[in-house]
Design an enzyme around this catalytic site. Structure first.
Site, PDB file in Angstrom:
ATOM      1  N   VAL A  99       0.707  -1.146  -0.263  1.00 24.70           N
ATOM      2  CA  VAL A  99       0.095  -0.168  -0.047  1.00 24.70           C
ATOM      3  C   VAL A  99       0.950   1.213   0.066  1.00 24.70           C
ATOM      4  O   VAL A  99       1.714   1.247   0.757  1.00 24.70           O
ATOM      5  CB  VAL A  99      -0.948  -0.129   1.107  1.00 24.70           C
ATOM      6  CG1 VAL A  99      -1.488   1.390   1.468  1.00 24.70           C
ATOM      7  CG2 VAL A  99      -1.830  -1.049   0.900  1.00 24.70           C
ATOM      8  N   ASN A 137      -5.720  -0.161   7.425  1.00 25.75           N
ATOM      9  CA  ASN A 137      -4.745  -0.478   8.574  1.00 25.75           C
ATOM     10  C   ASN A 137      -3.251  -0.731   8.188  1.00 25.75           C
ATOM     11  O   ASN A 137      -2.495  -0.781   9.115  1.00 25.75           O
ATOM     12  CB  ASN A 137      -5.227  -2.048   8.910  1.00 25.75           C
ATOM     13  CG  ASN A 137      -4.450  -2.636  10.098  1.00 25.75           C
ATOM     14  OD1 ASN A 137      -4.723  -2.228  11.302  1.00 25.75           O
ATOM     15  ND2 ASN A 137      -3.845  -3.886   9.802  1.00 25.75           N
ATOM     16  N   TYR A 153       6.009   7.958  12.550  1.00 30.97           N
ATOM     17  CA  TYR A 153       4.891   7.162  12.671  1.00 30.97           C
ATOM     18  C   TYR A 153       3.758   8.097  13.329  1.00 30.97           C
ATOM     19  O   TYR A 153       2.682   8.266  12.680  1.00 30.97           O
ATOM     20  CB  TYR A 153       5.090   6.109  13.717  1.00 30.97           C
ATOM     21  CG  TYR A 153       3.938   5.293  14.242  1.00 30.97           C
ATOM     22  CD1 TYR A 153       3.376   4.131  13.271  1.00 30.97           C
ATOM     23  CD2 TYR A 153       3.438   5.305  15.413  1.00 30.97           C
ATOM     24  CE1 TYR A 153       2.067   3.456  13.639  1.00 30.97           C
ATOM     25  CE2 TYR A 153       2.381   4.328  15.430  1.00 30.97           C
ATOM     26  CZ  TYR A 153       1.914   3.387  14.925  1.00 30.97           C
ATOM     27  OH  TYR A 153       0.820   2.916  15.401  1.00 30.97           O
ATOM     28  N   ALA A 154       4.230   8.748  14.456  1.00 28.34           N
ATOM     29  CA  ALA A 154       3.302  10.018  15.083  1.00 28.34           C
ATOM     30  C   ALA A 154       2.840  10.915  14.114  1.00 28.34           C
ATOM     31  O   ALA A 154       1.548  11.264  14.044  1.00 28.34           O
ATOM     32  CB  ALA A 154       3.917  10.451  16.140  1.00 28.34           C
ATOM     33  N   ALA A 155       3.681  11.465  13.159  1.00 28.52           N
ATOM     34  CA  ALA A 155       3.384  12.324  12.175  1.00 28.52           C
ATOM     35  C   ALA A 155       2.228  11.748  11.233  1.00 28.52           C
ATOM     36  O   ALA A 155       1.032  12.553  10.847  1.00 28.52           O
ATOM     37  CB  ALA A 155       4.478  12.914  11.369  1.00 28.52           C
ATOM     38  N   SER A 192      -3.606   5.903  15.618  1.00 33.63           N
ATOM     39  CA  SER A 192      -2.837   5.463  17.171  1.00 33.63           C
ATOM     40  C   SER A 192      -2.763   6.563  18.112  1.00 33.63           C
ATOM     41  O   SER A 192      -2.622   7.539  17.799  1.00 33.63           O
ATOM     42  CB  SER A 192      -1.276   4.932  16.511  1.00 33.63           C
ATOM     43  OG  SER A 192      -0.581   4.823  17.767  1.00 33.63           O
ATOM     44  N   LYS A 197       0.297   9.099  11.733  1.00 36.67           N
ATOM     45  CA  LYS A 197      -1.158   8.897  12.403  1.00 36.67           C
ATOM     46  C   LYS A 197      -1.699  10.047  12.748  1.00 36.67           C
ATOM     47  O   LYS A 197      -2.956   9.917  12.824  1.00 36.67           O
ATOM     48  CB  LYS A 197      -0.688   8.081  13.466  1.00 36.67           C
ATOM     49  CG  LYS A 197      -0.387   6.517  13.359  1.00 36.67           C
ATOM     50  CD  LYS A 197      -1.373   5.683  12.365  1.00 36.67           C
ATOM     51  CE  LYS A 197      -0.813   4.332  12.415  1.00 36.67           C
ATOM     52  NZ  LYS A 197      -1.841   3.597  11.630  1.00 36.67           N
TER      53      LYS A 197
END
Length: 303
Positions: free
Chosen positions: A63, A89, A155-157, A142, A159
């Site tokens: 993806v 997901n 990852y935080a950015a 998340s 999400k």
């Protein structure tokens, strides 16, 4: 919940949370397109769902790019005639602190999580609007995207961006009857097993088959991947037709609605604010009660 007649695509559903979502949707009657980058995982997931009486098809694809998104939408239409539900997901991790994170670490995570959510949602929205019968976009975020997390800039950015897209698309797709929500899950996965406070309890539960302790299920909102799947099925259903633009947390025994960002405190100054004026009034004014940041460290009860 009865999802008979509905068709869903679940990205990153070869294992873990994604597989739990796909299995739950199929158990409720939906036909499901399973996706993963791992062909063996796709085959095993398809076999498991089919053996349980579900209708499913598999697509092996990474993806991120528009081509993969189009393949997933086309597979749903080719195999089952339509597309009603998309669950985004798929994701990867490349954890490093800021000064050690490479361009590739950042770009690869953003490509799968953020761009992959965008491209898949766009393809699904086009199809759903053509069908003219509404639809459901369920975007997986998340806690890291809500609060930040050490070593997870990328990852935080991504999400956090996913939640922002959910709110934006809820506005844009409302007239088409397409709801858009972000889910903020917490579950015992390979990633959470690496957290020292969680690891012993998770390992014990897996070894003995006993449930996770109450302090994890209630205080931390951590349970099994199956504990999260009920929210996905609910949001895919007609019962949730008026639920849109929300960020909803779930895990263990906890179900929560995350607040949208809003002004916490406000101060006014005639003519505006100079740097000196802000400095003089910050600590006993607007900044008197600063917001916390980061995911709170879990605390196991004392023996």
């Amino acid at each position: 919940m009865d999802l008979q007649g509905k068709v869903a695509v679940v990205t990153g559903s070869g294992r873990g949370l994604g597989l739990a979502y796909a299995r739950a949707l199929a158990a409720a009657g939906a036909a499901v397109v399973v996706n993963d980058v791992d062909a063996d995982a796709v085959d095993e997931a398809v076999g498991t769902i089919t053996a349980a009486g579900g209708r499913t098809a598999g697509v092996v694809a990474a993806v991120g790019d528009s081509e993969a998104a189009e393949r997933l939408t086309e597979a749903a239409v080719r195999e089952f005639g339509r597309l009603d539900v998309l669950v985004t997901n798929a994701g990867i991790l490349r954890d490093r602190v800021l000064w050690k994170m490479t361009d590739d670490d950042f770009d690869s995570v953003v490509k799968v999580h953020l761009r992959g959510t965008f491209t898949c949602a766009r393809a699904a929205a086009v199809r759903m609007r053509e069908q003219g019968e509404g639809g459901r976009l369920i975007l997986i975020s998340s806690p890291a995207g809500q609060r930040g997390n050490f070593g997870q800039t990328n990852y935080a950015a991504a999400k956090a961006g996913i939640v922002a897209m959910a709110r934006t698309w809820a506005l844009e797709l409302a007239r088409a009857g397409i709801t858009v929500n972000a889910v903020v899950p917490v579950a015992a996965t390979e990633m959470t097993k690496t957290i020292p406070a969680f690891a012993p309890a998770i390992e014990e539960a897996e070894r003995t088959g006993t449930p996770l302790p109450d302090w994890l299920r209630k205080d931390e909102g951590l349970g099994t991947v199956e504990d999260v799947a009920g929210l996905i099925t609910f949001l895919a259903s007609d019962t949730a037709k008026d639920v849109t633009g929300q960020a909803i947390g779930i895990g263990g025994d906890r179900l929560a609605l995350w607040a949208h960002p809003k002004e916490k405190s406000v101060a006014l100054a005639d003519g505006g604010w100079s740097a000196d004026a802000i400095g003089e009034r910050w600590h006993d004014g607007v900044g008197a009660e600063p917001e916390t940041f980061g995911i709170p460290a879990p605390k196991a009860p004392e023996a």
